[in-house]
Motif scaffolding. Sequence first.
Motif, PDB file in Angstrom:
ATOM      1  N   MET A   1      43.370  57.411  18.593  1.00 57.18           N
ATOM      2  CA  MET A   1      43.916  56.499  19.564  1.00 57.18           C
ATOM      3  C   MET A   1      42.757  55.809  20.290  1.00 57.18           C
ATOM      4  SD  MET A   1      46.677  57.182  22.592  1.00 57.18           S
ATOM      5  CE  MET A   1      47.809  57.808  21.383  1.00 57.18           C
ATOM      6  N   GLN A   2      42.886  54.520  20.439  1.00 56.42           N
ATOM      7  CA  GLN A   2      41.844  53.714  21.064  1.00 56.42           C
ATOM      8  C   GLN A   2      41.891  53.827  22.590  1.00 56.42           C
ATOM      9  OE1 GLN A   2      41.129  49.114  20.917  1.00 56.42           O
ATOM     10  NE2 GLN A   2      41.060  49.984  18.873  1.00 56.42           N
ATOM     11  N   LYS A   3      40.724  53.938  23.212  1.00 57.45           N
ATOM     12  CA  LYS A   3      40.623  53.997  24.668  1.00 57.45           C
ATOM     13  C   LYS A   3      40.051  52.673  25.179  1.00 57.45           C
ATOM     14  CE  LYS A   3      39.915  58.963  25.047  1.00 57.45           C
ATOM     15  NZ  LYS A   3      39.040  60.017  25.574  1.00 57.45           N
ATOM     16  N   ILE A   4      40.761  52.056  26.129  1.00 60.96           N
ATOM     17  CA  ILE A   4      40.332  50.774  26.685  1.00 60.96           C
ATOM     18  C   ILE A   4      40.243  50.887  28.198  1.00 60.96           C
ATOM     19  CG2 ILE A   4      40.868  48.324  26.934  1.00 60.96           C
ATOM     20  CD1 ILE A   4      42.443  48.525  24.296  1.00 60.96           C
ATOM     21  N   LEU A   5      39.089  50.533  28.728  1.00 59.59           N
ATOM     22  CA  LEU A   5      38.866  50.483  30.169  1.00 59.59           C
ATOM     23  C   LEU A   5      38.873  49.024  30.601  1.00 59.59           C
ATOM     24  CD1 LEU A   5      37.938  51.591  32.962  1.00 59.59           C
ATOM     25  CD2 LEU A   5      35.590  51.506  32.066  1.00 59.59           C
ATOM     26  N   ILE A   6      39.705  48.712  31.586  1.00 57.77           N
ATOM     27  CA  ILE A   6      39.743  47.361  32.140  1.00 57.77           C
ATOM     28  C   ILE A   6      39.230  47.437  33.573  1.00 57.77           C
ATOM     29  CG2 ILE A   6      41.187  45.390  32.770  1.00 57.77           C
ATOM     30  CD1 ILE A   6      43.095  46.200  30.507  1.00 57.77           C
ATOM     31  N   ILE A   7      38.153  46.720  33.840  1.00 58.63           N
ATOM     32  CA  ILE A   7      37.582  46.649  35.179  1.00 58.63           C
ATOM     33  C   ILE A   7      37.949  45.294  35.765  1.00 58.63           C
ATOM     34  CG2 ILE A   7      35.477  46.701  36.559  1.00 58.63           C
ATOM     35  CD1 ILE A   7      34.172  48.270  34.211  1.00 58.63           C
ATOM     36  N   ILE A   8      38.651  45.329  36.886  1.00 54.67           N
ATOM     37  CA  ILE A   8      39.057  44.085  37.553  1.00 54.67           C
ATOM     38  C   ILE A   8      38.260  43.987  38.840  1.00 54.67           C
ATOM     39  CG2 ILE A   8      40.970  42.761  38.520  1.00 54.67           C
ATOM     40  CD1 ILE A   8      42.864  44.479  36.793  1.00 54.67           C
ATOM     41  N   HIS A   9      37.547  42.882  39.005  1.00 57.15           N
ATOM     42  CA  HIS A   9      36.759  42.722  40.223  1.00 57.15           C
ATOM     43  C   HIS A   9      37.063  41.413  40.940  1.00 57.15           C
ATOM     44  CE1 HIS A   9      33.980  39.920  38.268  1.00 57.15           C
ATOM     45  NE2 HIS A   9      34.104  40.717  37.231  1.00 57.15           N
ATOM     46  N   ALA A  10      37.946  40.598  40.395  1.00 60.59           N
ATOM     47  CA  ALA A  10      38.318  39.331  41.029  1.00 60.59           C
ATOM     48  C   ALA A  10      39.402  39.581  42.071  1.00 60.59           C
ATOM     49  CB  ALA A  10      38.833  38.355  39.977  1.00 60.59           C
ATOM     50  N   PRO A  11      39.413  38.790  43.143  1.00 59.46           N
ATOM     51  CA  PRO A  11      40.454  38.971  44.158  1.00 59.46           C
ATOM     52  C   PRO A  11      41.832  38.694  43.567  1.00 59.46           C
ATOM     53  CG  PRO A  11      39.228  36.953  44.572  1.00 59.46           C
ATOM     54  CD  PRO A  11      38.534  37.665  43.453  1.00 59.46           C
ATOM     55  N   PRO A  12      42.862  39.328  44.107  1.00 55.51           N
ATOM     56  CA  PRO A  12      44.199  39.149  43.551  1.00 55.51           C
ATOM     57  C   PRO A  12      44.757  37.739  43.745  1.00 55.51           C
ATOM     58  CG  PRO A  12      44.253  40.680  45.410  1.00 55.51           C
ATOM     59  CD  PRO A  12      42.828  40.336  45.157  1.00 55.51           C
ATOM     60  N   TYR A  13      44.250  37.026  44.706  1.00 52.71           N
ATOM     61  CA  TYR A  13      44.762  35.678  44.977  1.00 52.71           C
ATOM     62  C   TYR A  13      43.601  34.697  45.024  1.00 52.71           C
ATOM     63  CZ  TYR A  13      48.561  38.715  46.222  1.00 52.71           C
ATOM     64  OH  TYR A  13      49.513  39.692  46.177  1.00 52.71           O
ATOM     65  N   GLY A  14      43.852  33.452  44.663  1.00 51.35           N
ATOM     66  CA  GLY A  14      42.823  32.423  44.694  1.00 51.35           C
ATOM     67  C   GLY A  14      42.352  32.013  43.309  1.00 51.35           C
ATOM     68  N   SER A  15      42.600  32.838  42.317  1.00 48.21           N
ATOM     69  CA  SER A  15      42.324  32.497  40.918  1.00 48.21           C
ATOM     70  C   SER A  15      43.305  33.305  40.074  1.00 48.21           C
ATOM     71  CB  SER A  15      40.884  32.832  40.532  1.00 48.21           C
ATOM     72  OG  SER A  15      40.723  34.199  40.271  1.00 48.21           O
ATOM     73  N   GLU A  16      43.303  33.061  38.798  1.00 48.07           N
ATOM     74  CA  GLU A  16      44.216  33.779  37.914  1.00 48.07           C
ATOM     75  C   GLU A  16      43.536  34.919  37.163  1.00 48.07           C
ATOM     76  OE1 GLU A  16      46.361  31.100  35.386  1.00 48.07           O
ATOM     77  OE2 GLU A  16      47.285  30.088  37.081  1.00 48.07           O
ATOM     78  N   ARG A  17      42.297  35.250  37.510  1.00 50.02           N
ATOM     79  CA  ARG A  17      41.576  36.293  36.775  1.00 50.02           C
ATOM     80  C   ARG A  17      42.230  37.658  36.919  1.00 50.02           C
ATOM     81  NH1 ARG A  17      35.632  35.508  38.699  1.00 50.02           N
ATOM     82  NH2 ARG A  17      36.763  34.966  40.580  1.00 50.02           N
ATOM     83  N   CYS A  18      42.645  38.006  38.111  1.00 51.82           N
ATOM     84  CA  CYS A  18      43.310  39.294  38.330  1.00 51.82           C
ATOM     85  C   CYS A  18      44.665  39.314  37.612  1.00 51.82           C
ATOM     86  CB  CYS A  18      43.469  39.527  39.831  1.00 51.82           C
ATOM     87  SG  CYS A  18      44.119  41.148  40.258  1.00 51.82           S
ATOM     88  N   LEU A  19      45.422  38.247  37.767  1.00 49.43           N
ATOM     89  CA  LEU A  19      46.722  38.124  37.094  1.00 49.43           C
ATOM     90  C   LEU A  19      46.552  38.254  35.586  1.00 49.43           C
ATOM     91  CD1 LEU A  19      49.767  37.400  36.997  1.00 49.43           C
ATOM     92  CD2 LEU A  19      49.050  34.997  36.953  1.00 49.43           C
TER      93      LEU A  19
END
Length: 116
Positions: A1-19
């Motif tokens: 089974m593959q293990k994937i780590l997602i690191i989110i560092h963008a703010p939740p609002y103001g761009s769509e990176r977090c979304l």
Amino acid sequence: MQKILIIIHAPPYGSERCLSALRLALALAGREGEKPLLDIFLMSDATVLGLPNQQDASGNTLQNMVEQLVAYGVPVRLCKTCAGNRSLLDLKLIDGLSIGTLVELAEATLQADKVI
């Protein structure tokens, strides 16, 4: 089974990176067949995403997406230092979220097959 780590560092609002990161995580967690083991770590301004009852101007919430990930069994952690720098450590978080450390992030990085 593959293990994937997602690191989110963008703010939740103001761009769509977090979304976009949350959408990808949901697509991976909800896929048919063999699902990868996901781990999500919120850093920097993304730690604000851990606070409940936020909504944007349209009335939609990212909290629903986070709650779906938790329901899938995906661990979602906030960086302790980042959360502390934003005075979040003593506030209520979305149910199922936890505070994580840089040591835990380092371990998750070493164990992951892919880091996004």
